[in-house]
Each structure stands twice: as C-alpha cells, then as structure tokens.
Design an enzyme around this catalytic site. Structure first.
Site, PDB file in Angstrom:
ATOM      1  N   GLU A   1      66.897  21.728  24.456  1.00  0.00           N
ATOM      2  CA  GLU A   1      67.675  22.446  25.461  1.00  0.00           C
ATOM      3  C   GLU A   1      68.549  21.423  26.185  1.00  0.00           C
ATOM      4  O   GLU A   1      68.057  20.603  26.960  1.00  0.00           O
ATOM      5  CB  GLU A   1      66.758  23.160  26.453  1.00  0.00           C
ATOM      6  CG  GLU A   1      67.522  23.983  27.462  1.00  0.00           C
ATOM      7  CD  GLU A   1      66.611  24.710  28.435  1.00  0.00           C
ATOM      8  OE1 GLU A   1      67.046  25.723  29.003  1.00  0.00           O
ATOM      9  OE2 GLU A   1      65.466  24.257  28.623  1.00  0.00           O
TER      10      GLU A   1
ATOM     11  N   CYS B   1      68.479  28.706  32.784  1.00  0.00           N
ATOM     12  CA  CYS B   1      67.495  28.870  31.715  1.00  0.00           C
ATOM     13  C   CYS B   1      67.947  29.869  30.661  1.00  0.00           C
ATOM     14  O   CYS B   1      67.494  29.811  29.519  1.00  0.00           O
ATOM     15  CB  CYS B   1      66.153  29.291  32.286  1.00  0.00           C
ATOM     16  SG  CYS B   1      66.152  30.917  33.062  1.00  0.00           S
TER      17      CYS B   1
END
Length: 245
Positions: A130, A26
């Site tokens: 992402e 992340c």
C-alpha cells in the site's frame, strides 16, 4: 474495468479515487485491473489527458482551489518516491512520473504529482504494498475470470469495485469476489451501513458503523424463558434433550 464500461465515467471515477486526498486514505484506489489490452489502452489514454490538467498545490491559492495537495511529511514523500523508483527497476512502465514535481513558491513542500504505471504484475512491490500516495498502477488481464482470481488471491480484501454496464457480470462479481466492501460503478465502496474488509484488511470480529457499531458498544444478555399454559401441562419426568422453544 470491463471492456463495456463507460470510459468517461470510469476515468473520472478512477482519477478521483486514486488522487483524492493525495492518495492518503485507506480506501484510495491504487490498482486498476483492465480486462483486455484495448480496454487498458483506452483507459490509460484518458487518464493521461486528465492528469495533464490536474492542479497540484497547497489548498486554496488566490481564490482558486487545487485538485490535490501535498502528502503528510518529507519522510513519507521520500518513501513514495522510493517505491516508484523500485517499480521502474522491476520492469513496470512509468507513464507519468510525479516524483520531481515542483510547485512555484512552495519548493520545499511535500508534493508528489499524480503517478501512473502500466504493465504491472503481481510480483512487483508497487502491486503488493500500500503506497498511500497518488500512485495508480494498471494491471492487464485477458478476461474477467483472471481478474477476479487476481483479486481473490491477494492477502488483503478491504474493498474493490467493478466498472461495467453488464448486470450479469456485476451480480457475478458481487457474489464471487473476496472483499468486505464491493462497488459497482462506484470506485470507493465506502458503505457506512457496514465499513470493514475481509482477510488481512480486518481486525476483530466486527466492522464499523451500522449494526456492527451498535453491537460493539452492546453487552449481550440472553434470556430463555418458558411459560406453561397451565399447571397440568408441567413436565413431571426429566428431559435429557437440549432445551428448545
């Protein structure tokens, strides 16, 4: 990256942050904002040199440890490759293409090589989404103010970093940037005393680790108490103000 940043330190930091764990974390660095064309050019030259020496393969082979392993699955590998292809179609400059990487003896492995884009704009998918893979995109901005505004406009705000030797710029960045975790010459600002982002990068009122972690497992009780010095000081008339200490 600011023009005054240490180039070698910055390149090393960016390489590790973008490609560590094959970009599947992340806090992976997926977007690098370079202030000035000269800054971007110097950084990209250094990154391309380092990418050429990266060892990609499965874990440890013949006693030698590779720098980066495969991604998690075949569908995810395909998704990464599709987004890279979309970046090319939308006009970004693909400087290093990791889509067709083949590792000898592991041809069926889910390997994606380090991938590097230049001249990326905020309208492109590779900037907005992402990717969760070893793909680094470079966005060029003319000055610090434009770069800061670019970060602050983004819907997500998990973490960000500023690489510079200028203490004044660093302090200004810390105060003005809209992100939950901020690094100065640290590419992955994963601070265990409080781990959590801002904007759409956080869910709920608390973060992880540190004092917020304690509060998450704590049921709060509030006690308001008053002990008069003596009976003579007791109040004999009603007080309609909000009670305070």
């Amino acid at each position: 990256m600011m023009p005054d940043a240490d180039l070698d330190m910055t390149a090393n930091a960016v390489m590790g942050a973008a490609n560590g764990a094959a970009g599947e974390r992340c806090m992976a660095l997926s977007v690098g904002v370079a202030v000035g064309d000269e800054t971007a050019g110097r950084l990209i030259d250094k990154l391309q040199m380092q990418i050429q020496t990266m060892r990609v393969g499965p874990g440890i082979v013949d006693g030698k440890e590779n720098d980066m392993g495969p991604v998690i699955s075949a569908p995810h590998k395909q998704n990464i490759c599709d987004i890279v292809t979309m970046g090319v179609r939308q006009g970004a400059s693909l400087l290093v293409d990791g889509r067709d990487l083949a590792v000898a003896g592991y041809e069926q492995g889910y390997f994606v090589g380090p991938t590097l884009f230049d001249h990326v704009t905020p309208e492109m998918t590779i900037y907005q989404e992402e990717i969760f893979g070893p793909v680094l995109v470079i966005v060029r901005v003319p000055n610090y103010t434009t770069g800061l505004a670019l970060i602050n406009r983004h819907e997500y705000g998990n973490g960000t970093a500023n690489l510079t030797r200028d203490g004044e710029v660093a302090r200004q960045f810390q105060e003005e940037v809209f992100a939950g975790m901020v690094g100065v010459n640290v590419p992955l600002p994963m601070a265990f005393h409080s781990f959590g982002g801002w904007k759409r990068s956080v869910f709920g009122p608390l973060n992880m680790h540190g004092s917020d972690g304690v509060r998450f497992y704590t049921r709060m009780k509030t006690v308001t108490s008053r002990w008069p010095a003596s009976v003579r000081l007791k109040q004999h008339t009603a007080n309609f103000n909000f009670p305070t200490m």
